[in-house]
Scaffold this motif. Structure first.
Motif, PDB file in Angstrom:
ATOM      1  N   MET A 115       0.941  -1.651   0.311  1.00 55.46           N
ATOM      2  CA  MET A 115      -0.255   0.247   0.071  1.00 55.46           C
ATOM      3  C   MET A 115       0.976   1.244  -0.311  1.00 55.46           C
ATOM      4  O   MET A 115       2.031   1.438   0.266  1.00 55.46           O
ATOM      5  N   VAL A 116       0.598   2.197  -0.744  1.00 58.24           N
ATOM      6  CA  VAL A 116       1.056   3.073  -0.673  1.00 58.24           C
ATOM      7  C   VAL A 116       0.553   4.182  -0.053  1.00 58.24           C
ATOM      8  O   VAL A 116      -0.147   5.008   0.202  1.00 58.24           O
ATOM      9  N   LEU A 117       1.027   4.750   1.157  1.00 61.81           N
ATOM     10  CA  LEU A 117       0.912   6.241   1.357  1.00 61.81           C
ATOM     11  C   LEU A 117       1.357   8.139   1.313  1.00 61.81           C
ATOM     12  O   LEU A 117       2.310   7.816   0.612  1.00 61.81           O
ATOM     13  N   ALA A 118       0.408   8.661   1.091  1.00 62.02           N
ATOM     14  CA  ALA A 118       0.404   9.868   1.072  1.00 62.02           C
ATOM     15  C   ALA A 118       1.199  10.461   1.692  1.00 62.02           C
ATOM     16  O   ALA A 118       1.695  10.152   2.510  1.00 62.02           O
ATOM     17  N   PRO A 119       2.235  11.337   1.213  1.00 60.20           N
ATOM     18  CA  PRO A 119       3.141  11.944   1.445  1.00 60.20           C
ATOM     19  C   PRO A 119       2.601  13.038   1.880  1.00 60.20           C
ATOM     20  O   PRO A 119       1.029  13.361   1.754  1.00 60.20           O
ATOM     21  N   THR A 120       3.311  13.746   3.095  1.00 57.96           N
ATOM     22  CA  THR A 120       3.003  14.910   4.231  1.00 57.96           C
ATOM     23  C   THR A 120       3.335  16.111   3.477  1.00 57.96           C
ATOM     24  O   THR A 120       2.619  16.974   4.066  1.00 57.96           O
ATOM     25  N   ALA A 121       4.607  15.936   2.400  1.00 56.48           N
ATOM     26  CA  ALA A 121       4.434  17.211   2.759  1.00 56.48           C
ATOM     27  C   ALA A 121       5.590  17.199   1.205  1.00 56.48           C
ATOM     28  O   ALA A 121       6.175  15.932   0.858  1.00 56.48           O
ATOM     29  N   VAL A 122       5.770  18.195  -0.074  1.00 61.17           N
ATOM     30  CA  VAL A 122       6.265  17.977  -1.473  1.00 61.17           C
ATOM     31  C   VAL A 122       7.073  19.001  -1.328  1.00 61.17           C
ATOM     32  O   VAL A 122       6.493  20.202  -1.587  1.00 61.17           O
TER      33      VAL A 122
ATOM     34  N   ASP B  93       1.807  20.830   0.845  1.00 61.15           N
ATOM     35  CA  ASP B  93       1.605  20.368   2.580  1.00 61.15           C
ATOM     36  C   ASP B  93       0.088  19.864   2.287  1.00 61.15           C
ATOM     37  O   ASP B  93      -0.726  20.203   1.489  1.00 61.15           O
ATOM     38  N   ASP B  94      -0.663  19.511   3.826  1.00 63.45           N
ATOM     39  CA  ASP B  94      -2.340  19.239   3.731  1.00 63.45           C
ATOM     40  C   ASP B  94      -2.170  20.501   3.460  1.00 63.45           C
ATOM     41  O   ASP B  94      -3.908  20.258   3.569  1.00 63.45           O
ATOM     42  N   ARG B  95      -2.097  21.298   3.882  1.00 58.59           N
ATOM     43  CA  ARG B  95      -2.540  22.605   3.600  1.00 58.59           C
ATOM     44  C   ARG B  95      -3.062  23.472   1.721  1.00 58.59           C
ATOM     45  O   ARG B  95      -4.171  24.055   1.875  1.00 58.59           O
ATOM     46  N   GLY B  96      -1.832  22.880   1.205  1.00 61.71           N
ATOM     47  CA  GLY B  96      -2.239  23.837  -0.148  1.00 61.71           C
ATOM     48  C   GLY B  96      -0.872  23.907  -0.508  1.00 61.71           C
ATOM     49  O   GLY B  96      -0.296  22.628  -0.048  1.00 61.71           O
TER      50      GLY B  96
ATOM     51  N   TYR C  84       2.188  31.739  -6.442  1.00 61.43           N
ATOM     52  CA  TYR C  84       1.534  31.926  -5.467  1.00 61.43           C
ATOM     53  C   TYR C  84       1.142  30.882  -4.525  1.00 61.43           C
ATOM     54  O   TYR C  84       2.175  30.106  -4.419  1.00 61.43           O
ATOM     55  N   ASP C  85       0.270  31.544  -3.907  1.00 58.65           N
ATOM     56  CA  ASP C  85      -0.684  30.582  -2.485  1.00 58.65           C
ATOM     57  C   ASP C  85      -2.242  30.251  -2.325  1.00 58.65           C
ATOM     58  O   ASP C  85      -1.980  31.045  -2.548  1.00 58.65           O
ATOM     59  N   LEU C  86      -1.488  29.033  -3.509  1.00 57.86           N
ATOM     60  CA  LEU C  86      -3.375  28.775  -2.862  1.00 57.86           C
ATOM     61  C   LEU C  86      -3.749  27.472  -1.995  1.00 57.86           C
ATOM     62  O   LEU C  86      -3.248  26.596  -1.809  1.00 57.86           O
ATOM     63  N   PRO C  87      -4.593  27.560  -1.570  1.00 57.30           N
ATOM     64  CA  PRO C  87      -5.247  26.146  -0.571  1.00 57.30           C
ATOM     65  C   PRO C  87      -6.189  25.301  -1.292  1.00 57.30           C
ATOM     66  O   PRO C  87      -6.236  25.322  -2.752  1.00 57.30           O
ATOM     67  N   TRP C  88      -6.110  23.890  -1.145  1.00 62.16           N
ATOM     68  CA  TRP C  88      -6.316  22.574  -1.822  1.00 62.16           C
ATOM     69  C   TRP C  88      -7.458  23.043  -2.391  1.00 62.16           C
ATOM     70  O   TRP C  88      -8.207  22.077  -3.428  1.00 62.16           O
ATOM     71  N   ALA C  89      -8.297  23.964  -1.571  1.00 60.33           N
ATOM     72  CA  ALA C  89      -9.845  23.436  -1.963  1.00 60.33           C
ATOM     73  C   ALA C  89      -9.732  24.549  -3.102  1.00 60.33           C
ATOM     74  O   ALA C  89     -11.255  23.884  -3.798  1.00 60.33           O
ATOM     75  N   VAL C  90      -9.328  25.506  -3.312  1.00 62.84           N
ATOM     76  CA  VAL C  90      -9.275  26.175  -4.906  1.00 62.84           C
ATOM     77  C   VAL C  90      -9.311  25.504  -6.112  1.00 62.84           C
ATOM     78  O   VAL C  90      -9.313  25.836  -7.243  1.00 62.84           O
ATOM     79  N   VAL C  91      -8.426  24.331  -6.265  1.00 62.23           N
ATOM     80  CA  VAL C  91      -7.770  23.313  -6.857  1.00 62.23           C
ATOM     81  C   VAL C  91      -8.333  22.277  -7.380  1.00 62.23           C
ATOM     82  O   VAL C  91      -8.745  21.609  -6.482  1.00 62.23           O
ATOM     83  N   ARG C  92      -8.848  22.062  -8.394  1.00 63.25           N
ATOM     84  CA  ARG C  92      -9.707  20.930  -9.303  1.00 63.25           C
ATOM     85  C   ARG C  92      -9.077  19.777  -9.139  1.00 63.25           C
ATOM     86  O   ARG C  92      -9.312  19.013  -9.244  1.00 63.25           O
TER      87      ARG C  92
END
Length: 171
Positions: free
Chosen positions: A1-8, A78-81, A91-99
């Motif tokens: 199983m592949v776990l999602a990274p916490t930061a990139v 990261d998990d915030r954006g 650009y500094d974007l939260p994940w909520a605006v990314v489709r």
């Protein structure tokens, strides 16, 4: 199983190498050109002066610094954006605006598709970097999926492959 990274955090590799070679070469070329500037300008009455030579060296410095601007791209997420820094602008974007995180086959770099149908280029993920770019896009997609409460697509595909292999006779 592949776990999602916490930061990139990804920076392009090839363009940085090219720029760090090209920048000093450009400076050296303009410096050598300035040494050759002396005497008459040709058929006219003007002559090259010390200021002209210094101006050529200055142009070499300026050109070298402009080339180094292409080493600036970076993407951090990261998990915030997600934070995207391109050659000019960031650009500094939260994940909520990314489709979606897109990297089409014919694209030179990845893009963020926003909910308002705008595309934000991610110059840090360039096609010439091949596996580095693919791994970066996969990690960003995993973070995007985790932020939206979805399982990462490639992790789900890997789980399906494992289930299919276990169900094959003779395994």
């Amino acid at each position: 199983m592949v776990l999602a990274p916490t930061a990139v955090r990804v920076r392009p590799r090839r363009i940085r190498v090219v720029c760090w070679i090209l920048s000093p070469a450009l400076f050296l070329m303009f410096t050598l050109l300035s040494i050759g500037l002396h005497g008459s300008t040709g058929s006219g009455q003007a002559t090259f002066q010390r200021g002209d030579q210094l101006a050529m060296v200055g142009l070499g410095v300026l050109g070298g610094l402009l080339v180094l601007l292409f080493t600036r791209p970076r993407v951090e997420a990261d998990d915030r954006g997600i934070r995207v820094r391109n050659v000019i602008g960031s650009y500094d974007l939260p994940w909520a605006v990314v489709r979606a995180v897109r990297f089409d086959r014919a694209s030179a770099w990845a893009n963020l598709e926003l909910h308002d149908d705008e595309l934000v280029p991610i110059l840090a993920l360039q096609a010439v970097d091949r596996e580095l770019a693919v791994d970066g896009v996969r990690a960003l997609r995993a973070l995007h999926a985790a932020a939206h409460g979805e399982p990462p697509q490639y992790a789900a595909q890997e789980q399906q492959l494992q289930v299919a292999q276990e169900q094959q006779p003779g395994s």
